[in-house]
Design a protein around this motif. Structure first.
Motif, PDB file in Angstrom:
ATOM      1  N   ILE A  35     -29.451 -15.135  79.321  1.00 17.36           N
ATOM      2  CA  ILE A  35     -30.002 -15.519  77.857  1.00 17.36           C
ATOM      3  C   ILE A  35     -29.788 -14.480  77.044  1.00 17.36           C
ATOM      4  O   ILE A  35     -29.360 -13.143  77.401  1.00 17.36           O
ATOM      5  CB  ILE A  35     -31.526 -15.592  78.072  1.00 17.36           C
ATOM      6  CG1 ILE A  35     -32.187 -14.090  78.588  1.00 17.36           C
ATOM      7  CG2 ILE A  35     -31.927 -16.832  79.044  1.00 17.36           C
ATOM      8  CD1 ILE A  35     -33.882 -13.983  78.712  1.00 17.36           C
ATOM      9  N   SER A  36     -29.799 -14.751  75.788  1.00 15.94           N
ATOM     10  CA  SER A  36     -29.698 -13.648  74.640  1.00 15.94           C
ATOM     11  C   SER A  36     -31.100 -13.255  73.893  1.00 15.94           C
ATOM     12  O   SER A  36     -30.848 -12.401  73.139  1.00 15.94           O
ATOM     13  CB  SER A  36     -28.424 -14.330  73.684  1.00 15.94           C
ATOM     14  OG  SER A  36     -28.931 -15.524  73.245  1.00 15.94           O
ATOM     15  N   ASN A  37     -32.125 -14.138  74.190  1.00 19.23           N
ATOM     16  CA  ASN A  37     -33.493 -13.827  73.516  1.00 19.23           C
ATOM     17  C   ASN A  37     -34.495 -14.002  74.505  1.00 19.23           C
ATOM     18  O   ASN A  37     -34.421 -14.995  75.325  1.00 19.23           O
ATOM     19  CB  ASN A  37     -33.632 -14.913  72.306  1.00 19.23           C
ATOM     20  CG  ASN A  37     -34.611 -14.451  71.478  1.00 19.23           C
ATOM     21  OD1 ASN A  37     -35.840 -14.590  71.840  1.00 19.23           O
ATOM     22  ND2 ASN A  37     -34.381 -14.079  70.198  1.00 19.23           N
ATOM     23  N   VAL A  38     -35.231 -13.023  74.375  1.00 18.60           N
ATOM     24  CA  VAL A  38     -36.819 -13.197  75.300  1.00 18.60           C
ATOM     25  C   VAL A  38     -37.333 -14.717  75.163  1.00 18.60           C
ATOM     26  O   VAL A  38     -37.953 -15.098  76.155  1.00 18.60           O
ATOM     27  CB  VAL A  38     -37.509 -12.180  75.229  1.00 18.60           C
ATOM     28  CG1 VAL A  38     -37.064 -10.887  75.684  1.00 18.60           C
ATOM     29  CG2 VAL A  38     -38.158 -12.014  73.824  1.00 18.60           C
ATOM     30  N   SER A  39     -37.220 -15.298  73.992  1.00 15.04           N
ATOM     31  CA  SER A  39     -37.837 -16.633  74.074  1.00 15.04           C
ATOM     32  C   SER A  39     -37.269 -17.672  74.980  1.00 15.04           C
ATOM     33  O   SER A  39     -37.962 -18.755  75.260  1.00 15.04           O
ATOM     34  CB  SER A  39     -37.811 -17.037  72.483  1.00 15.04           C
ATOM     35  OG  SER A  39     -36.351 -17.155  72.359  1.00 15.04           O
ATOM     36  N   GLN A  40     -35.937 -17.567  75.433  1.00 15.25           N
ATOM     37  CA  GLN A  40     -35.265 -18.214  76.374  1.00 15.25           C
ATOM     38  C   GLN A  40     -35.740 -17.954  78.001  1.00 15.25           C
ATOM     39  O   GLN A  40     -35.342 -18.653  78.874  1.00 15.25           O
ATOM     40  CB  GLN A  40     -33.926 -18.075  76.277  1.00 15.25           C
ATOM     41  CG  GLN A  40     -33.125 -18.475  74.972  1.00 15.25           C
ATOM     42  CD  GLN A  40     -31.721 -17.971  74.872  1.00 15.25           C
ATOM     43  OE1 GLN A  40     -31.457 -16.888  75.378  1.00 15.25           O
ATOM     44  NE2 GLN A  40     -31.142 -18.649  73.947  1.00 15.25           N
TER      45      GLN A  40
ATOM     46  N   LYS B  72     -30.696 -10.851  80.528  1.00 15.55           N
ATOM     47  CA  LYS B  72     -30.461 -10.838  79.061  1.00 15.55           C
ATOM     48  C   LYS B  72     -29.271 -10.031  78.804  1.00 15.55           C
ATOM     49  O   LYS B  72     -29.209  -8.750  78.994  1.00 15.55           O
ATOM     50  CB  LYS B  72     -31.590 -10.474  78.454  1.00 15.55           C
ATOM     51  CG  LYS B  72     -31.868 -10.347  76.934  1.00 15.55           C
ATOM     52  CD  LYS B  72     -33.003  -9.887  76.531  1.00 15.55           C
ATOM     53  CE  LYS B  72     -32.800 -10.007  74.952  1.00 15.55           C
ATOM     54  NZ  LYS B  72     -32.041  -9.106  74.348  1.00 15.55           N
ATOM     55  N   THR B  73     -28.323 -10.499  77.865  1.00 15.56           N
ATOM     56  CA  THR B  73     -27.204  -9.699  77.366  1.00 15.56           C
ATOM     57  C   THR B  73     -27.817  -8.412  76.844  1.00 15.56           C
ATOM     58  O   THR B  73     -28.734  -8.238  75.850  1.00 15.56           O
ATOM     59  CB  THR B  73     -26.486 -10.456  76.187  1.00 15.56           C
ATOM     60  OG1 THR B  73     -27.275 -11.023  75.372  1.00 15.56           O
ATOM     61  CG2 THR B  73     -25.590 -11.676  76.925  1.00 15.56           C
TER      62      THR B  73
ATOM     63  N   THR C 203     -29.979 -22.195  79.000  1.00  8.81           N
ATOM     64  CA  THR C 203     -30.663 -21.740  80.347  1.00  8.81           C
ATOM     65  C   THR C 203     -30.424 -22.874  81.542  1.00  8.81           C
ATOM     66  O   THR C 203     -30.805 -22.728  82.718  1.00  8.81           O
ATOM     67  CB  THR C 203     -32.293 -21.961  79.847  1.00  8.81           C
ATOM     68  OG1 THR C 203     -32.651 -23.410  79.621  1.00  8.81           O
ATOM     69  CG2 THR C 203     -32.656 -21.000  79.090  1.00  8.81           C
TER      70      THR C 203
END
Length: 739
Positions: free
Chosen positions: A453-458, A334-335, A422
């Motif tokens: 990814i840039s968000n944990v939802s991904q 994650k970035t 993804t």
């Protein structure tokens, strides 16, 4: 029953795999002596938190002191003291390594226990754990040892040639010094001496040819060893690393590879020195048709070539990039979040000429058309060092790497490609250059493909991409893989899905559960193990009639088990993936109040229970409670919900309709050990209890009726009835779902 006691009851075939887990890094004596204490510690977290790992390491040493002081057998006490000293040497400076070793062993034990519950191993696991592999490794050990022995003998042969040449050189120079006078005074003696020298030279020539022939044989043997066994073993280890990354069997064999590479390199370096000595010999004595100047240059080039490629191939990624916050989901970055990775040289080298610096580069040689681009925000260069707890191998661990996405002009990223975030694959490259014994060697390796990814939802989408890639290809860097992803057979996919449950939930899926999952994903094709499952079918297409894909549904169940249902799941009380139709078939002939637990088909991350009732006229009724999700389970443990569940219906005293867990286990017998202990009533306050309540409307049909919980406000009559029959003031009760 503790995990270690379950392990000890396994059959011999599986116990052999357990035995393979334990060595000097984590002796089985410790696992045996501290089994209960070890299983209650959070080694997964400690493996990524140095302060916590340090505390656990200190506590482990204290536990060993306690056990040793209680041991009556003198020899056992002595052995435990030695083990304790070895652990202190290995892990005092880096306790996270110890935590990682123990975490891996415990996880692999759970996987072995899980496989014992299945009737047969999956195809991937069978391919990684078979007698052929063990025999191949034994053969490798033998060949490396034979080569090493041959090279040692050549050392003696070179020394013998050196002594023989010194003797020849001395006699030749002596003869030269007295040649003029002896030739006139004693020509016969002079002739005899020349004959002796000629015989010595012939013998020397024979020995030189013999040693060069032996060297040629050994070089050919090493060439064959590297091409036919050593390199394939390395590729096999890399493939097993891929499988371990997605939940498969524990990755072992790196120390064995280190031994093979190092012994082979030592043999080659020793042969290079032997060739250098032969070159020194011809400075003193050479002659027409001398084999050394004719054969030595070519042999030296072959040895240098082998050294170069051996060391170059020994540069590996020991620990694939992983965020400490998600240690069981490597290869997702994650970035802005730190991640760690580690590279290692499998060859124990002689002294190098300078510090060996390793530089990391993100997305080197990026495929054309890639839209998103990233760079490493933190320091990307570190120096390799010898690990204190290893056999002298050089390694470096990058612990604080971070990625940042490049900014785009006017805030736009251009046209997004056909791939989702993804499905875009990236890689982390490692480069180094050093000189050893006059050879300059450029090292380069890369990580397995990464998902950024840039968000944990991904995260769920990223993880299924990592799974699909590493399941279906052994290519180390096919970044265009998802441009045309291959299909997987159901036998392949089902095995990996079971690994997800053994990794994240502690227990894999049995044959019946996998069959139920197959039915949900494949429908009528579920019985065909060779049926081809597409990438889109698993992760992109919605389940018919549902707003989510099969993978999103399954991943939400994994999260629910991990955070809220682990004790119940590991007791095998959740049937899991049974359909509503099958549920009715199983319950219809059971005693009233018999219930089973299954995951909701209509909710993401929901669990429900259905119980059966029999009317006076023999009519069968099924009642299903509204699924419990993470929000509701955060307020009340699921076992307590089963214990305290109440149903209100018109004219009936509130009661718990749940009597027997399917097929016929009394509810309290099944869940009693999992109930929270009721609070003591010695304090002056009126105790309050959270009670899950459903309101059951009259229903005369035989179809399942939905018991919603919580219900809309009760009627005054229902409220009075509930107050009368519950053992607490209902006005003091707070809703478990109010958050």
């Amino acid at each position: 029953m503790s995990q270690w006691k379950q392990i000890q009851q396994l059959e011999i075939r599986l116990l052999e795999h357990v035995d393979y887990l334990y060595d000097d890094n984590f002796p089985m004596d410790i696992r045996q002596g501290l089994s209960s204490w070890i299983e209650t510690q959070d080694w997964d977290t400690a493996a990524n938190e140095e302060s916590m790992a340090g505390v656990l390491f200190t506590n482990l040493l204290s536990q060993l002191d306690r056990v040793r002081s209680q041991e009556q057998n003198f020899l056992q006490r002595h052995n435990m003291k030695i083990i304790q000293q070895q652990l202190q040497v290995k892990y005092t400076s880096n306790p996270t390594v110890m935590a990682r070793v123990i975490s891996t062993c415990l996880r692999e034990e759970r996987r072995i226990l899980s496989s014992a519950c299945m009737q047969e191993q999956g195809p991937l696991e069978r391919s990684l754990q078979n007698s052929v592999a063990f025999e191949r490794q034994k053969n490798m050990d033998s060949r490396v040892a034979i080569i090493r022995g041959s090279v040692q003998l050549m050392d003696q042969a070179v020394k013998s040639i050196e002594d023989m040449q010194d003797d020849f050189d001395f006699r030749y120079k002596t003869l030269q010094a007295r040649e003029s006078s002896d030739a006139r005074q004693n020509p016969e003696m002079m002739k005899q001496e020349v004959t002796t020298l000629q015989a010595m030279l012939n013998s020397l020539d024979f020995k030189r040819k013999e040693i060069l022939s032996k060297m040629d044989d050994v070089i050919k043997e090493i060439e064959d060893l590297m091409s036919s066994q050593l390199n394939p073993e390395l590729q096999d280890w890399k493939r097993r690393q891929q499988i371990a990354a997605i939940g498969g069997p524990q990755l072992t064999g790196l120390e064995q590879l280190h031994s093979w590479f190092t012994l082979t390199a030592q043999s080659l370096f020793q042969m290079k020195r032997q060739l250098d000595k032969l070159a020194d010999l011809i400075v003193k004595v050479t002659y027409e048709s001398d084999p050394i100047p004719l054969q030595k240059p070519q042999m030296e080039e072959r040895v240098k070539y082998l050294i170069y490629h051996l060391i170059k191939s020994s540069f590996v990624v020991e620990k694939q990039p992983c965020m400490p916050t998600h240690p069981q989901k490597p290869l997702i970055i994650k970035t802005g979040v730190q991640f760690t990775t580690k590279v290692r040289l499998l060859v124990k080298l002689p002294e190098v000429d300078y510090q060996l610096k390793v530089k990391t580069t993100f997305d080197k040689d990026l495929p054309p058309g890639r839209v998103r681009q990233f760079f490493i925000l933190t320091n990307n260069t570190k120096v390799m060092d010898i690990e204190d707890y290893s056999n002298g191998c050089l390694s470096v661990e990058f612990r604080h790497l971070q990625l940042k996405e490049k900014k785009y002009i006017n805030g736009t990223k251009g046209n997004e490609g056909l791939l989702s975030v993804t499905e875009e694959l990236h890689s982390l490259s490692f480069e180094a250059c050093f000189t050893v014994q006059g050879l300059t060697i450029d090292l380069e390796t890369c990580s397995l493909p990464l998902v950024v990814i840039s968000n944990v939802s991904q995260l769920p989408g990223g993880w299924v991409s990592v799974m699909w890639y590493n399941l279906l290809t052994d290519e180390p860097r096919n970044l265009a893989f998802f441009g045309n992803p291959p299909r997987a057979t159901w036998s392949q996919l089902s095995e990996v899905l079971s690994w997800q449950f053994s990794t994240f939930a502690g227990k894999g899926l049995n044959k019946e559960q996998l069959s139920m999952l197959g039915g949900k994903l494949l429908g009528q094709h579920a019985s065909c193990s060779d049926y081809q499952v597409s990438w889109s079918k698993l992760s992109k297409e919605n389940i018919p009639g549902k707003p989510f894909s099969f993978w999103m549904w399954l991943d939400s169940i994994l999260e629910l088990i991990k955070k809220h249902l682990l004790p119940v799941w590991n007791e095998n009380y959740i049937m899991g993936f049974v359909s509503k139709e099958m549920e009715r078939t199983l319950l219809k002939d059971k005693e009233p109040g018999t219930f089973l637990l299954r995951f909701s088909e209509s909710h993401l991350g929901g669990i429900t229970f259905t119980w059966v009732e029999h009317g006076d006229n023999g009519e069968v009724k099924f009642n299903s409670v509204e699924p419990y999700t993470k929000n509701r389970l955060s307020a009340l443990p699921f076992a307590d919900i089963i214990r305290d569940y109440k149903v209100i219906s018109e004219g009936v005293v509130p009661e718990n309709p749940l009597k027997f867990l399917y097929p016929d286990i009394p509810k309290d017998e099944a869940f009693g050990r999992l109930y929270n202990i009721q609070p003591s009533k010695v304090h002056p306050y009126i105790t309050s209890t959270l009670i899950p309540i459903s309101q059951l409307r009259s229903n005369t049909t035989t179809t399942p009726s939905s018991c919603q919980s919580p219900e809309p406000p009760m009627t005054p009559r229902e409220f009075d009835m509930l107050s009368e029959h519950l053992c607490f003031d209902i006005n003091s009760m707070s809703s478990p779902y109010s958050e």
